[in-house]
Design an enzyme around this catalytic site. Sequence first.
Site, PDB file in Angstrom:
ATOM      1  N   GLY A  27       0.761  -1.174   0.010  1.00 31.18           N
ATOM      2  CA  GLY A  27      -0.095  -0.169   0.028  1.00 31.18           C
ATOM      3  C   GLY A  27       0.943   1.404  -0.045  1.00 31.18           C
ATOM      4  O   GLY A  27       0.232   2.321   0.260  1.00 31.18           O
ATOM      5  N   SER A  33       5.810  -0.368  -6.394  1.00 31.52           N
ATOM      6  CA  SER A  33       6.210  -0.532  -7.723  1.00 31.52           C
ATOM      7  C   SER A  33       6.151   0.912  -8.752  1.00 31.52           C
ATOM      8  O   SER A  33       6.958   0.963  -9.525  1.00 31.52           O
ATOM      9  CB  SER A  33       5.218  -1.485  -8.314  1.00 31.52           C
ATOM     10  OG  SER A  33       3.886  -0.979  -8.132  1.00 31.52           O
ATOM     11  N   ASP A  54      -0.889   6.193  -7.629  1.00 30.38           N
ATOM     12  CA  ASP A  54       0.490   5.985  -7.224  1.00 30.38           C
ATOM     13  C   ASP A  54       1.446   6.558  -8.096  1.00 30.38           C
ATOM     14  O   ASP A  54       2.270   7.304  -7.546  1.00 30.38           O
ATOM     15  CB  ASP A  54       0.702   4.519  -7.247  1.00 30.38           C
ATOM     16  CG  ASP A  54       0.354   3.797  -6.234  1.00 30.38           C
ATOM     17  OD1 ASP A  54      -0.927   4.360  -5.767  1.00 30.38           O
ATOM     18  OD2 ASP A  54       0.436   2.687  -5.794  1.00 30.38           O
TER      19      ASP A  54
HETATM   20  O1  PMV Z   1      -2.482  -1.018  -2.804  1.00 29.07           O
HETATM   21  P1  PMV Z   1      -2.326   0.366  -3.667  1.00 29.07           P
HETATM   22  O2  PMV Z   1      -1.585   1.280  -2.712  1.00 29.07           O
HETATM   23  O3  PMV Z   1      -1.807   0.145  -4.968  1.00 29.07           O
HETATM   24  O4  PMV Z   1      -3.770   1.079  -3.662  1.00 29.07           O
HETATM   25  C1  PMV Z   1      -4.804   0.367  -4.266  1.00 29.07           C
HETATM   26  C2  PMV Z   1      -5.858   1.477  -4.153  1.00 29.07           C
HETATM   27  C3  PMV Z   1      -7.034   1.087  -4.734  1.00 29.07           C
HETATM   28  O5  PMV Z   1      -7.834   2.230  -4.499  1.00 29.07           O
HETATM   29  C4  PMV Z   1      -7.890  -0.062  -3.802  1.00 29.07           C
HETATM   30  C5  PMV Z   1      -6.981   0.632  -6.327  1.00 29.07           C
HETATM   31  C6  PMV Z   1      -6.780   1.475  -7.172  1.00 29.07           C
HETATM   32  O6  PMV Z   1      -6.199   0.962  -8.249  1.00 29.07           O
HETATM   33  O7  PMV Z   1      -7.058   2.785  -6.799  1.00 29.07           O
END
Ligand code: PMV
Length: 337
Positions: free
Chosen positions: A116, A120, A164
């Site tokens: 989370g 990556s 991200d």
């Molecule tokens: O696990 P992470 O940090 O890639 O977050 C996923 C976030 C979600 O909202 C659950 C999915 C997304 O792609 O936005």
Amino acid sequence: MPTVSTAPGKVYLFGEHAVVYGEPAVPCAVERRATVTVEPRADGNVRVRAEDLSLDGFTVEYDAGTAGPAVDAPTDLLEAATGYVDEAVAQAREAADAADAGFDVEVESEIPLGAGLGSSAAVVVAAIDAATRSLGEPLEPVELADRAFRAEYTVQDGQASRADTFASTMGGAVRVEGDDCRRIDAPALPFVVGFDGGAGDTGKLVAGVRALREEHGFAADTVAAIGDLVREGERVLADAPAGEPADEATLEALGGLMDFDHGLLSALGVSARSLDSMVWAAREAGATGAKLTGAGGGGCIVALDPTDATETALAYTPACEEAFRAELATEGVRRIE
Ligand code: PMV
């Protein structure tokens, strides 16, 4: 001459999961970085060294365009080390119109994998930046963020939002709503992260929320409530002086919204005993708020606490494998060499 770039990981201040359904979310880059060193190779091959990807440390060498390296390591770990780097290299080659370019790539990361924190994305952003510069074709941040998103999208079979890669490229606090991504003003935030040593299965967790939302009106309302909460959080951020340490009232207001967000995410079934246990340890230690960050199911929580109390309490919490402070990273991708 090698080129070296670093890029930060991120936490979600608010809004994960709901962002999948078009609600806004606020990811924030944090000062935990992946560093990628790239050196051109004349033979067109790609060699990847990834010592610190929370793996035990191994080196893989393989020819570009082949099925991958033949080494004795678990497939998912190999994919972690090579899949993202492969796609980053493909993006860099395309951007620089240099289909046959070869590279030595070395990855070092302070960011736990799949927990989370956007590990990556940080690797991909830093790798594309270093590789395009080594080809004499540096990218503007907007194109870098877009190419990094496309690399993640490919590796993750379409299960990637822009959150991200955008936060990692641009740094600071970011607002994401669909394809619309922008930096927003924010005070300096005293994030503390607790990591349970594990990871969640993002695809499965997203599918679970989708099913709940389709089955129950109240689950759809819960997702919409997260969106409302994010909009309120944005107002709190906008009212605080940008770049200055957040005052007590701001931390209380943001923390209250983080607590609420964690409750809504729990209702949607994406928390875990380890995450709840770290969230409660943080709250009892005096954090103004705490929540899971990212997909959930395992991995990390994020809390707000300008003192050392939360980090210390987490370090003594059995569910917590590692606790650390991770201040808001105002700078995104950074060129070291
Ligand atoms: O696990 P992470 O940090 O890639 O977050 C996923 C976030 C979600 O909202 C659950 C999915 C997304 O792609 O936005």
